[in-house]
Scaffold this motif. Structure first.
Motif, short mmCIF file in Angstrom:
data_model
loop_
_atom_site.label_atom_id
_atom_site.label_comp_id
_atom_site.label_asym_id
_atom_site.label_seq_id
_atom_site.Cartn_x
_atom_site.Cartn_y
_atom_site.Cartn_z
N LYS A 253 -6.71 4.57 -1.67
CA LYS A 253 -5.86 5.75 -1.48
C LYS A 253 -4.98 5.60 -0.22
CE LYS A 253 -8.64 9.20 -3.91
NZ LYS A 253 -9.40 10.47 -3.81
N ILE A 254 -5.60 5.06 0.85
CA ILE A 254 -4.83 4.83 2.08
C ILE A 254 -3.72 3.81 1.81
CG2 ILE A 254 -4.92 3.91 4.43
CD1 ILE A 254 -7.75 5.03 4.64
N ASP A 255 -4.05 2.73 1.10
CA ASP A 255 -3.05 1.72 0.75
C ASP A 255 -1.91 2.32 -0.05
OD1 ASP A 255 -4.41 -0.23 2.07
OD2 ASP A 255 -5.34 -1.10 0.29
N GLU A 256 -2.30 3.20 -0.99
CA GLU A 256 -1.29 3.83 -1.83
C GLU A 256 -0.37 4.72 -1.00
OE1 GLU A 256 -1.02 6.79 -5.73
OE2 GLU A 256 -2.97 6.04 -5.05
N TYR A 257 -0.95 5.45 -0.04
CA TYR A 257 -0.15 6.33 0.83
C TYR A 257 0.81 5.51 1.70
CZ TYR A 257 1.08 9.52 4.60
OH TYR A 257 1.77 10.25 5.50
N VAL A 258 0.28 4.45 2.28
CA VAL A 258 1.11 3.59 3.14
C VAL A 258 2.23 2.96 2.32
CG1 VAL A 258 1.14 1.49 4.55
CG2 VAL A 258 -0.73 3.13 4.80
N TYR A 259 1.90 2.51 1.12
CA TYR A 259 2.90 1.88 0.27
C TYR A 259 4.02 2.87 -0.09
CZ TYR A 259 5.01 -0.55 -3.69
OH TYR A 259 5.91 -1.14 -4.53
N ASP A 260 3.64 4.09 -0.46
CA ASP A 260 4.63 5.11 -0.78
C ASP A 260 5.53 5.40 0.43
OD1 ASP A 260 3.66 5.29 -3.33
OD2 ASP A 260 2.41 7.06 -2.93
N PHE A 261 4.93 5.46 1.62
CA PHE A 261 5.70 5.74 2.83
C PHE A 261 6.71 4.62 3.09
CE2 PHE A 261 6.25 5.19 7.45
CZ PHE A 261 6.85 6.41 7.77
N LEU A 262 6.25 3.38 2.95
CA LEU A 262 7.13 2.24 3.18
C LEU A 262 8.29 2.22 2.18
CD1 LEU A 262 4.59 -0.62 3.96
CD2 LEU A 262 5.94 0.69 5.59
N SER A 268 14.82 5.44 0.66
CA SER A 268 15.27 6.84 0.66
C SER A 268 16.14 7.13 1.89
CB SER A 268 14.06 7.78 0.63
OG SER A 268 14.47 9.11 0.78
N GLU A 269 17.41 7.44 1.63
CA GLU A 269 18.32 7.82 2.72
C GLU A 269 17.85 9.12 3.37
OE1 GLU A 269 21.46 7.43 5.31
OE2 GLU A 269 20.69 6.00 3.84
N GLU A 270 17.30 10.00 2.56
CA GLU A 270 16.81 11.28 3.08
C GLU A 270 15.69 11.06 4.10
OE1 GLU A 270 14.83 15.46 1.43
OE2 GLU A 270 15.36 13.84 0.03
N MET A 271 14.78 10.11 3.80
CA MET A 271 13.67 9.83 4.72
C MET A 271 14.23 9.26 6.03
SD MET A 271 10.52 9.77 5.54
CE MET A 271 9.57 10.05 4.03
N ARG A 272 15.21 8.40 5.93
CA ARG A 272 15.78 7.82 7.15
C ARG A 272 16.45 8.88 8.00
NH1 ARG A 272 18.41 2.02 5.21
NH2 ARG A 272 16.67 1.40 3.86
N ILE A 273 17.14 9.81 7.34
CA ILE A 273 17.78 10.91 8.08
C ILE A 273 16.73 11.75 8.80
CG2 ILE A 273 19.11 13.04 7.82
CD1 ILE A 273 20.65 11.65 5.56
#
Length: 416
Positions: A253-262, A268-273
């Motif tokens: 689950k932690i790996d999945e969360y980290v992967y989604d964040f990366l 995602s331009e929105e995430m960078r903003i």
């Protein structure tokens, strides 16, 4: 105590002494003339007459340069004071035409070799130290006193804000996290992070106990504190130990969360903003701005404290070393020496030649602005001593010429 002699007083004394010598010689010629008349000595009379004429004529010529002889306004006397404006005009034209000449200036500038002389001077430790001392004692403190702290702080804040706004932190973070997608880097980093958390949990077990005690009901009299603390501590450790296992559900689950964040940061331009806005928001907090403003106070205090050390000042030593290094570097670089000399030569020639008329007019107007009598007195003080030799030579040469004329006359009467 050692006393200093005013140079003008010594010049006045020397001028008076030479005038006295010239006058004494003229007086001696007058005495010889009287003796020659009284004892009827033709040869001595011829010598003394010519000597008196020569001495008086040259006295008149010398005095006429500076003032009217015997105060009588004879035509073409007191030349310096009355012809001051014409002298200034001629002097200005002479300098601008004869001295400010391209060919002559080029020769002198080539002979001078400014770059070599300057580099040799700068490379000497004493000269570099003196320049550094002037900079450290006068220039830097003067600058620190002149500039306003508020302006500098405002400048630093504006520059800091502009630089931050120009940076796309989202791209940077995405680029930095890119390696985590590849190989075992992400897994190893996560394992190390869990190890650190587990270690910190163990080291802070007493702190956890105190927090638990502070949160439990007062009526329990601390009986439940130990069991609750052990339960919390053991539960967290079990969670971390399970998370360390590569195939555990928690780790997946932690790996999945980290992967989604990366993936969001990367794509995602929105995430960078959001990341940019978060960092800029943090940088805009008053505490951060106050810290940035305080940088100038720290810099200013450090500079002042260092300069107070005198010869031990790091800034002064650095400036001195920099000057010496600069001087040695130029001295050993023939190409740079040629470039500097050519630069100075071309620029200086351009300035002088383009302004030769202005320079001539400046000399002329400066001389015209002087008081005629004062100029005459100063010039007499400077060159009057040497001009007295004209009177002395005039007296002696006149006497000799008188003897020659007398001899020629006697030879003529003897032959004819």
């Amino acid at each position: 105590m050692k006393t200093t002699i005013d140079p003008d007083i010594s010049k006045v004394k020397a001028l008076r002494r030479m005038k006295g010598n010239a006058l004494s010689l003229l007086g001696f010629a007058v005495l010889l003339f009287i003796i020659a008349i009284y004892f009827k000595i033709p040869m001595l009379q011829a010598f003394s007459e010519a000597a008196m004429v020569g001495g008086i004529a040259d006295w008149f010529a010398v005095v006429a340069l500076f003032r009217h002889p015997l105060g009588i306004p004879i035509w073409h006397t007191a030349i310096i004071s009355t012809k001051k404006n014409e002298i200034g005009e001629n002097l200005g034209n002479f300098v601008s035409e004869e001295f400010l000449n391209r060919e002559k200036l080029e020769i002198k500038l080539d002979e001078f070799n400014f770059a070599t002389k300057a580099s040799e001077w700068l490379s000497q430790e004493e000269n570099a130290h003196n320049i550094a001392n002037v900079v450290a004692v006068n220039i830097i403190p003067g600058i620190l006193k002149t500039i306003k702290d508020e302006d500098i702080k405002r400048f630093i804040q504006v520059q800091f804000k502009e630089k931050l706004e120009a940076i796309n932190f989202g791209d940077w973070i995405a680029l930095a996290l890119e390696p985590l997608h590849k190989g075992n880097v992400k897994d190893q980093l996560l394992t190390n992070l869990l190890e650190v958390i587990s270690s910190e949990l163990t080291n802070n077990k007493d702190l956890i106990r105190k927090k638990v005690k502070a949160s439990t009901p007062f009526l329990s009299f601390g009986l439940a504190d130990k069991s609750i603390t052990e339960g919390v501590f053991n539960g967290l450790q079990d969670f971390l130990n399970e998370a360390k296992k590569p195939e555990s559900e928690i780790r997946l689950k932690i790996d999945e969360y980290v992967y989604d964040f990366l993936e969001k940061v990367k794509n995602s331009e929105e995430m960078r903003i959001k990341i940019n806005d978060m960092i800029l928001s943090f940088a805009g907090k008053k505490e951060v701005q106050d810290y940035i403003s305080g940088i100038w106070d720290e810099i200013k205090l450090s500079i002042s404290n260092d300069l107070d050390k005198g010869d031990e000042s790091s800034i002064k030593k650095s400036i001195s070393n920099l000057i010496q290094t600069f001087g040695n570097g130029i001295k050993e670089d023939s190409i740079m020496i040629d470039k500097i000399n050519n630069f100075i030569k071309n620029d200086l020639l351009s300035v002088l030649l383009n302004n030769k008329k202005v320079i001539g007019d400046l000399i002329s107007s400066t001389v015209k602005s002087w008081d005629g009598k004062e100029v005459s007195e100063k010039l007499e003080l400077e060159i009057g001593k040497d001009l007295q030799y004209i009177r002395i030579n005039g007296t002696l040469v006149g006497g000799i010429i008188g003897l020659i004329i007398y001899g020629v006359e006697q030879l003529y009467h003897f032959v004819f």
